[in-house]
Write an enzyme that holds these catalytic residues in place. Sequence first.
Site, PDB file in Angstrom:
ATOM      1  CD  GLU A  52      69.296  82.392  68.785  1.00  0.00           C
ATOM      2  OE1 GLU A  52      69.662  81.911  69.869  1.00  0.00           O
ATOM      3  OE2 GLU A  52      68.174  82.205  68.298  1.00  0.00           O
ATOM      4  CD  GLN A  80      71.104  82.128  73.307  1.00  0.00           C
ATOM      5  OE1 GLN A  80      71.076  82.442  72.112  1.00  0.00           O
ATOM      6  NE2 GLN A  80      72.161  82.344  74.076  1.00  0.00           N
ATOM      7  CB  ALA A  82      78.475  96.913  89.385  1.00  0.00           C
ATOM      8  CB  THR A 118      61.033  82.848  71.676  1.00  0.00           C
ATOM      9  OG1 THR A 118      61.090  83.512  70.395  1.00  0.00           O
ATOM     10  CG2 THR A 118      61.012  81.340  71.460  1.00  0.00           C
ATOM     11  CB  CYS A 119      61.814  87.654  73.434  1.00  0.00           C
ATOM     12  SG  CYS A 119      63.445  87.104  72.893  1.00  0.00           S
TER      13      CYS A 119
END
Length: 432
Positions: A115, A117, A191, A50-51
Amino acid sequence: MSTLFVAGMNHRSAPVEVRELLAAEPDTLRDLLRELLDRGVCREAVVLATCNRVEIYGVSAVPGEARDAALGRLGRARGLDLADIHPHLYTWTGAEAIRHAFRVAGSLDSLVIGEPQILGQVKDAFAIAQSAETVGPVLHSLMTRAFAVAKMVRSETEIGRHAVSVSFAGVQLARKIFGALEGRSVLLLGAGEMGELAAKHLLEQGTQPVYVANRTVARAEELARTLAGIALSFEGVARALETVDIVIACTAAAEPVVRAADVRAIMQARTRPLFFIDLGVPRNVEPAVNDLDNAFCYDIDDLRAVVDSNLRERQFQAERAESLVDREVGRFVARLRDVEVVPTIVSLRDKIEAIRRAEVDKALARLPGVPEQTRRVIEALSQAIVGKVLHAPIVKLKDSSRDGRGRRWRAVIAEVFGLRDEGRSARADLDS
């Protein structure tokens, strides 16, 4: 004797510029996993990339060799020498490897504790290894138990309950003001990425519709399509403020784009609250808005204070979760140690049963015409004798395994009873 191990690097042991060089696609990971087994450096392997971490979970007679083979191959593909990787690596074996796997799946080893994820990423890594056919009985047991432990961490603690991102902290505060957010309308001013993320969090809570206003109308229209919302010109903001419930302000303006005087005029015609999430730096909403009746405004510092408080709460919950993990590690170690003696027990039973069967058949051959009832009595008698003979060595095998002396007693039983190849367990050794 093979050992269960975990080796790799994470966000604490290696900088991102090193971790990112070891990133790999699923097809590359499958090839790597098959190579590790084909070369014989691993009996089982799963690679998690993963990162924030790159780790190999494996069963190997020489964990260091397996670690270097896996991570060295990933590094070489990106021009990184093994010598460059080594200072950033950690290696855990036995019970510590189990503990690490449980902590990773339960998000206790994450950059942001709690977290959600990481559990999905571990499941994906497991699925890739299964497709590569590099998962055996040890890693299958470890990973499925890690998933169960992660579920317990979520259900038995509140580690994932408190928002630890600024964007989601705004959603948490909105729920305190409105209760349920279903059907609440949202206006996104600007935005930017943070504003978009906050809007997505609100959409997940059931808010609708989302209006998007930006100085560049094309960008407003693009983001509105992404959010299934409605684009507005900045000239249309004043009218939108009369009807929406939540305003997310995240523009790059040097001065406030929402003035207290304008909001005061709007609130005179409103009967329900108007909530502002101001993510702008400098602030997009005049601070005086928060002094108006039925108007609420939280700026970036307010939201960070919420995040800091929630991080402290997550840390408290993490301490509870660590106790849960310790308990489950002990149970899993005991379970593996029970299982590691199973091949020896099975072989011992098979050998004694073969002797029993042969002797019973020999005795019955000398007694032609023996009634069926007598045959059943002889069978029951011989089986009872075998059971009593096997009881003591089987109990000794199980007890010695739980005490960490399983390898020695497996060898003793194998030698005493003449078992072939039975000192070796099908499971990973945990005596190390």
